[in-house]
Design a protein around this motif. Structure first.
Motif, PDB file in Angstrom:
ATOM      1  N   ALA A  41     -48.723 -40.123 -95.754  1.00  6.17           N
ATOM      2  CA  ALA A  41     -47.538 -39.463 -96.804  1.00  6.17           C
ATOM      3  C   ALA A  41     -48.612 -38.247 -97.525  1.00  6.17           C
ATOM      4  CB  ALA A  41     -48.042 -40.326 -98.114  1.00  6.17           C
ATOM      5  N   VAL A  42     -49.267 -37.665 -97.216  1.00  3.62           N
ATOM      6  CA  VAL A  42     -49.431 -36.331 -97.687  1.00  3.62           C
ATOM      7  C   VAL A  42     -48.981 -35.235 -96.578  1.00  3.62           C
ATOM      8  CG1 VAL A  42     -51.048 -35.045 -98.268  1.00  3.62           C
ATOM      9  CG2 VAL A  42     -51.648 -37.374 -99.103  1.00  3.62           C
ATOM     10  N   ARG A  43     -48.801 -35.835 -95.587  1.00  2.48           N
ATOM     11  CA  ARG A  43     -47.679 -34.745 -94.828  1.00  2.48           C
ATOM     12  C   ARG A  43     -47.200 -34.675 -94.459  1.00  2.48           C
ATOM     13  NH1 ARG A  43     -50.774 -36.927 -90.029  1.00  2.48           N
ATOM     14  NH2 ARG A  43     -49.011 -38.323 -89.721  1.00  2.48           N
ATOM     15  N   ILE A  44     -46.009 -35.874 -95.275  1.00  2.00           N
ATOM     16  CA  ILE A  44     -44.613 -36.069 -95.282  1.00  2.00           C
ATOM     17  C   ILE A  44     -44.121 -35.242 -96.888  1.00  2.00           C
ATOM     18  CG2 ILE A  44     -42.454 -37.124 -95.792  1.00  2.00           C
ATOM     19  CD1 ILE A  44     -43.719 -39.565 -94.456  1.00  2.00           C
ATOM     20  N   LEU A  45     -45.137 -34.606 -97.627  1.00  2.00           N
ATOM     21  CA  LEU A  45     -45.009 -33.924 -98.733  1.00  2.00           C
ATOM     22  C   LEU A  45     -45.865 -32.787 -98.035  1.00  2.00           C
ATOM     23  CD1 LEU A  45     -44.416 -33.942-101.773  1.00  2.00           C
ATOM     24  CD2 LEU A  45     -47.161 -34.300-102.334  1.00  2.00           C
ATOM     25  N   THR A  46     -46.439 -32.610 -97.931  1.00  2.00           N
ATOM     26  CA  THR A  46     -46.837 -30.724 -97.017  1.00  2.00           C
ATOM     27  C   THR A  46     -45.798 -30.696 -96.021  1.00  2.00           C
ATOM     28  OG1 THR A  46     -49.329 -31.987 -97.081  1.00  2.00           O
ATOM     29  CG2 THR A  46     -48.354 -29.274 -95.833  1.00  2.00           C
ATOM     30  N   ASP A  47     -44.946 -31.449 -95.238  1.00  2.00           N
ATOM     31  CA  ASP A  47     -43.461 -31.022 -94.783  1.00  2.00           C
ATOM     32  C   ASP A  47     -42.995 -30.483 -95.629  1.00  2.00           C
ATOM     33  OD1 ASP A  47     -45.014 -31.011 -92.722  1.00  2.00           O
ATOM     34  OD2 ASP A  47     -44.478 -33.156 -91.985  1.00  2.00           O
ATOM     35  N   LYS A  48     -42.711 -31.327 -96.127  1.00  2.00           N
ATOM     36  CA  LYS A  48     -41.433 -31.260 -97.552  1.00  2.00           C
ATOM     37  C   LYS A  48     -41.545 -30.004 -98.278  1.00  2.00           C
ATOM     38  CE  LYS A  48     -39.733 -36.137 -98.097  1.00  2.00           C
ATOM     39  NZ  LYS A  48     -38.969 -36.120 -97.887  1.00  2.00           N
ATOM     40  N   VAL A  49     -43.134 -29.929 -98.660  1.00  2.00           N
ATOM     41  CA  VAL A  49     -43.397 -28.551 -99.502  1.00  2.00           C
ATOM     42  C   VAL A  49     -42.850 -27.876 -98.791  1.00  2.00           C
ATOM     43  CG1 VAL A  49     -45.282 -27.454-100.905  1.00  2.00           C
ATOM     44  CG2 VAL A  49     -44.614 -29.958-101.194  1.00  2.00           C
ATOM     45  N   LYS A  50     -43.235 -27.254 -97.369  1.00  4.19           N
ATOM     46  CA  LYS A  50     -43.515 -26.372 -96.380  1.00  4.19           C
ATOM     47  C   LYS A  50     -41.532 -25.713 -96.070  1.00  4.19           C
ATOM     48  CE  LYS A  50     -47.275 -26.214 -94.308  1.00  4.19           C
ATOM     49  NZ  LYS A  50     -48.341 -26.301 -93.304  1.00  4.19           N
ATOM     50  N   ALA A  51     -40.605 -26.855 -96.192  1.00  3.19           N
ATOM     51  CA  ALA A  51     -39.929 -26.358 -96.036  1.00  3.19           C
ATOM     52  C   ALA A  51     -38.628 -26.349 -96.743  1.00  3.19           C
ATOM     53  CB  ALA A  51     -38.815 -28.260 -95.060  1.00  3.19           C
ATOM     54  N   LYS A  52     -38.501 -26.462 -97.760  1.00  7.81           N
ATOM     55  CA  LYS A  52     -38.062 -26.226 -99.080  1.00  7.81           C
ATOM     56  C   LYS A  52     -38.612 -25.271-100.167  1.00  7.81           C
ATOM     57  CE  LYS A  52     -35.385 -29.920 -98.078  1.00  7.81           C
ATOM     58  NZ  LYS A  52     -33.830 -29.376 -98.057  1.00  7.81           N
ATOM     59  N   ASP A  53     -39.878 -25.064-100.263  1.00  7.46           N
ATOM     60  CA  ASP A  53     -41.380 -24.211-100.779  1.00  7.46           C
ATOM     61  C   ASP A  53     -40.115 -23.863-102.548  1.00  7.46           C
ATOM     62  OD1 ASP A  53     -42.718 -21.812-101.499  1.00  7.46           O
ATOM     63  OD2 ASP A  53     -40.368 -20.454-101.469  1.00  7.46           O
ATOM     64  N   PRO A  54     -40.077 -24.992-103.222  1.00 12.00           N
ATOM     65  CA  PRO A  54     -40.124 -25.225-104.778  1.00 12.00           C
ATOM     66  C   PRO A  54     -40.927 -24.583-105.346  1.00 12.00           C
ATOM     67  CG  PRO A  54     -40.735 -27.457-103.531  1.00 12.00           C
ATOM     68  CD  PRO A  54     -40.748 -26.806-101.931  1.00 12.00           C
ATOM     69  N   THR A  55     -40.192 -24.500-106.552  1.00  8.57           N
ATOM     70  CA  THR A  55     -41.191 -24.083-107.312  1.00  8.57           C
ATOM     71  C   THR A  55     -41.923 -24.628-108.486  1.00  8.57           C
ATOM     72  OG1 THR A  55     -40.015 -21.933-107.845  1.00  8.57           O
ATOM     73  CG2 THR A  55     -41.345 -22.153-109.838  1.00  8.57           C
ATOM     74  N   LEU A  56     -41.088 -25.718-108.625  1.00  3.58           N
ATOM     75  CA  LEU A  56     -41.765 -27.461-109.174  1.00  3.58           C
ATOM     76  C   LEU A  56     -42.000 -28.200-108.664  1.00  3.58           C
ATOM     77  CD1 LEU A  56     -42.292 -27.343-111.816  1.00  3.58           C
ATOM     78  CD2 LEU A  56     -40.733 -27.884-113.121  1.00  3.58           C
ATOM     79  N   VAL A  57     -42.677 -29.332-108.321  1.00  2.13           N
ATOM     80  CA  VAL A  57     -42.890 -30.527-107.727  1.00  2.13           C
ATOM     81  C   VAL A  57     -42.970 -31.540-108.380  1.00  2.13           C
ATOM     82  CG1 VAL A  57     -44.138 -32.174-105.464  1.00  2.13           C
ATOM     83  CG2 VAL A  57     -43.696 -29.527-105.906  1.00  2.13           C
ATOM     84  N   ILE A  58     -42.459 -32.673-108.507  1.00  2.00           N
ATOM     85  CA  ILE A  58     -42.342 -33.317-109.172  1.00  2.00           C
ATOM     86  C   ILE A  58     -43.161 -35.085-108.901  1.00  2.00           C
ATOM     87  CG2 ILE A  58     -41.865 -35.219-111.941  1.00  2.00           C
ATOM     88  CD1 ILE A  58     -40.161 -32.513-113.067  1.00  2.00           C
ATOM     89  N   LEU A  59     -44.207 -35.756-108.731  1.00  2.00           N
ATOM     90  CA  LEU A  59     -44.629 -36.842-108.197  1.00  2.00           C
ATOM     91  C   LEU A  59     -44.514 -37.853-108.705  1.00  2.00           C
ATOM     92  CD1 LEU A  59     -46.791 -34.439-105.250  1.00  2.00           C
ATOM     93  CD2 LEU A  59     -44.574 -35.519-105.466  1.00  2.00           C
ATOM     94  N   ALA A  60     -43.150 -39.000-108.502  1.00  2.00           N
ATOM     95  CA  ALA A  60     -44.262 -40.680-109.041  1.00  2.00           C
ATOM     96  C   ALA A  60     -44.702 -41.311-108.152  1.00  2.00           C
ATOM     97  CB  ALA A  60     -42.606 -40.958-109.928  1.00  2.00           C
ATOM     98  N   LYS A  61     -44.859 -42.110-108.849  1.00  2.00           N
ATOM     99  CA  LYS A  61     -45.799 -43.469-107.764  1.00  2.00           C
ATOM    100  C   LYS A  61     -46.307 -43.237-107.153  1.00  2.00           C
ATOM    101  CE  LYS A  61     -44.179 -48.370-107.134  1.00  2.00           C
ATOM    102  NZ  LYS A  61     -42.924 -48.692-106.018  1.00  2.00           N
ATOM    103  N   THR A  62     -47.652 -41.723-108.067  1.00  2.00           N
ATOM    104  CA  THR A  62     -48.628 -41.150-106.771  1.00  2.00           C
ATOM    105  C   THR A  62     -49.504 -42.424-106.318  1.00  2.00           C
ATOM    106  OG1 THR A  62     -49.710 -40.470-108.327  1.00  2.00           O
ATOM    107  CG2 THR A  62     -48.218 -39.037-107.713  1.00  2.00           C
ATOM    108  N   LYS A  63     -49.891 -43.421-107.522  1.00  2.00           N
ATOM    109  CA  LYS A  63     -50.680 -44.274-107.273  1.00  2.00           C
ATOM    110  C   LYS A  63     -52.291 -43.698-107.128  1.00  2.00           C
ATOM    111  CE  LYS A  63     -48.156 -47.547-105.314  1.00  2.00           C
ATOM    112  NZ  LYS A  63     -47.283 -48.977-104.011  1.00  2.00           N
ATOM    113  N   ALA A  64     -52.956 -42.340-107.582  1.00  2.00           N
ATOM    114  CA  ALA A  64     -53.960 -41.524-107.073  1.00  2.00           C
ATOM    115  C   ALA A  64     -53.906 -41.501-108.378  1.00  2.00           C
ATOM    116  CB  ALA A  64     -53.386 -40.652-106.388  1.00  2.00           C
TER     117      ALA A  64
END
Length: 176
Positions: free
Chosen positions: A16-39
């Protein structure tokens, strides 16, 4: 400026963290909102460091349920408005437009009879044609959601991509 919002359904696994990391690297968003982190906070701080998004607001999960994180890049002027175990609300200044704008992340009760605790899950539909298959959605539930959107001055921004994001995992005629 871009925003990435993801109902990640848990960030406990390295996948899950790798998928998130890949999405962030690909999109380079300014802001990230994560729901249901269970963390919890420490897990989310580690993920922030990995992503290099050191600013943020973390609403930890309640055990293995819920959790919201709103994280952003250094140097972005974001001002906190409010938060609870089901939402985080900020105002973004000087990004995308000269006027401030709001970013609100939600995580609501999966049990529809309890959704009014956190409002009524913004993962709701306003019209029956937004749903395919299964039991019909309760008309009163959709009406309550439309009323809330109107009271809050919110509108549907539409989408890009597939109309339906959920699949039952079946193939052929049984697939929905």
């Amino acid at each position: 400026m871009s925003l990435l919002a993801w109902n990640c359904r848990g960030l406990g696994s390295s996948l899950a963290v790798r998928i998130l990391t890949d999405k962030v690297k690909a999109k380079d968003p300014t802001l990230v909102i994560l729901a249901k982190t269970k963390a919890g906070v420490s897990r989310m701080k580690g993920i922030q460091r990995k992503l290099k998004y050191m600013q943020g607001i973390i609403i930890p999960s309640d055990g293995r349920s819920g959790g919201i994180a709103l994280i952003w890049k250094e140097g972005i002027d974001i001002r906190f408005k409010s938060c609870s175990n089901s939402h985080v609300d900020v105002v973004v200044h000087g990004v995308l437009s000269p006027d401030p704008w709001r970013a609100i992340g939600f995580y609501a009760q999966p049990d529809s009879s309890k959704r009014d605790i956190s409002w009524k899950d913004f993962n709701e539909i306003v019209h029956p044609d937004e749903k395919l298959g299964g039991a019909d959605r309760d008309v009163g539930q959709m009406e309550a959601f439309r009323d809330c959107l109107n009271r809050c001055g919110l509108c549907d921004l539409g989408f890009v991509g597939k109309k339906f994001t959920w699949c039952n995992g079946c193939f052929g005629a049984q697939r929905t």
